[in-house]
Design a protein around this motif. Structure first.
Motif, PDB file in Angstrom:
ATOM      1  N   MET A  14     -15.949 -29.499   6.292  1.00  0.00           N
ATOM      2  CA  MET A  14     -16.204 -28.918   5.439  1.00  0.00           C
ATOM      3  C   MET A  14     -18.055 -28.458   5.294  1.00  0.00           C
ATOM      4  O   MET A  14     -17.198 -26.997   4.582  1.00  0.00           O
ATOM      5  N   THR A  63     -18.217 -24.610   6.469  1.00  0.00           N
ATOM      6  CA  THR A  63     -16.468 -24.362   6.906  1.00  0.00           C
ATOM      7  C   THR A  63     -16.022 -23.065   5.897  1.00  0.00           C
ATOM      8  O   THR A  63     -16.548 -22.983   4.609  1.00  0.00           O
ATOM      9  N   LYS A  91     -11.515 -20.825   4.336  1.00  0.00           N
ATOM     10  CA  LYS A  91     -10.564 -21.031   3.261  1.00  0.00           C
ATOM     11  C   LYS A  91      -9.433 -22.374   3.517  1.00  0.00           C
ATOM     12  O   LYS A  91      -9.563 -23.239   2.901  1.00  0.00           O
ATOM     13  N   ARG A 140      -8.699 -24.012   5.871  1.00  0.00           N
ATOM     14  CA  ARG A 140      -9.453 -24.987   6.847  1.00  0.00           C
ATOM     15  C   ARG A 140      -9.582 -25.667   5.949  1.00  0.00           C
ATOM     16  O   ARG A 140      -9.198 -26.988   5.841  1.00  0.00           O
ATOM     17  N   ARG A 141     -10.780 -25.635   4.879  1.00  0.00           N
ATOM     18  CA  ARG A 141     -11.543 -26.600   4.486  1.00  0.00           C
ATOM     19  C   ARG A 141     -10.493 -26.665   3.513  1.00  0.00           C
ATOM     20  O   ARG A 141     -10.474 -28.003   3.120  1.00  0.00           O
ATOM     21  N   ARG A 142      -8.966 -25.889   2.640  1.00  0.00           N
ATOM     22  CA  ARG A 142      -8.169 -26.272   2.109  1.00  0.00           C
ATOM     23  C   ARG A 142      -8.141 -27.713   2.610  1.00  0.00           C
ATOM     24  O   ARG A 142      -7.698 -28.811   1.999  1.00  0.00           O
ATOM     25  N   GLU A 201      -9.755 -30.374   2.696  1.00  0.00           N
ATOM     26  CA  GLU A 201     -10.130 -31.553   1.407  1.00  0.00           C
ATOM     27  C   GLU A 201      -8.989 -32.519   0.993  1.00  0.00           C
ATOM     28  O   GLU A 201      -8.654 -33.217   0.184  1.00  0.00           O
TER      29      GLU A 201
END
Length: 198
Positions: free
Chosen positions: A126, A129, A132, A134-136, A139
């Protein structure tokens, strides 16, 4: 003065023992359980006017929901006895695990549980990164992996804490006046199907 004292003594006979007398009689006494008791402060309800087997389903549901804190045949100690309106609370080994204590248990993100290598790898992915979406996804993956690992640990901790905090009997009467009149000897008779006094 003597007449006033005599009247107070007569009133005590009419209305049972003072609240402190029950606690003084029972508190600190060892007992042996004759029933399983749930790991929650809802405890086991005992209805003074009804047969002991009358509310087994209710007790069974609490045992299923919270697990046992005290088991049949186990030794315990009376930690508190108090009148509360139309019932008497009879606490064993602490009186039961409360919602407040449940809220005090460490959550899924607590440092209490440490971090697995897989969780650390996802967390590191993360960092930096900017995408957005990909980050979600990362997470979401982290939450899934962490909950899968931590859930059984947290459930075990809750079971251990529930067992450590004991349980209670709630002896229910027809009225506040009836609860106020009960003596230590009568309370012992009511509880006889559920425990043995030592």
């Amino acid at each position: 003065m003597m007449r006033s004292l005599a009247f107070l003594g007569f009133a005590a006979v009419l209305h049972g023992q003072p609240p402190a007398a029950l606690e003084e009689h029972f508190q600190g006494r060892p007992v042996k359980l004759l029933v399983d008791m749930p790991g929650d402060d809802s405890g086991v309800d005992v209805y003074a006017r009804e047969a002991p087997a009358g509310h087994q389903d209710e007790a069974g549901e609490r045992l299923t929901k919270y697990g046992p804190a005290l088991r049949r045949g186990q030794a315990a100690e009376v930690t508190l006895v108090k009148r509360k309106g139309d019932h008497i609370e009879f606490h064993l080994n602490g009186g039961g695990f409360t919602n407040r204590q449940l809220l005090g248990l460490p959550g899924y993100d607590s440092v209490h549980w440490g971090m697995s290598e897989e969780e650390r790898r996802i967390r590191n992915s993360m960092i930096g990164t900017r995408d957005k979406a990909r980050r979600r996804r990362l997470e979401s993956e982290y939450d899934r992996v962490r909950r899968r690992r931590v859930r059984p640990l947290r459930e075990q901790l809750e079971r251990d804490e529930r067992a450590r905090h004991g349980s209670r009997f709630n002896i229910r009467f027809g009225s506040e006046q009836e609860a106020g009149r009960v003596t230590a000897e009568e309370l012992g008779v009511i509880l006889r199907p559920y425990l043995e006094m030592r």
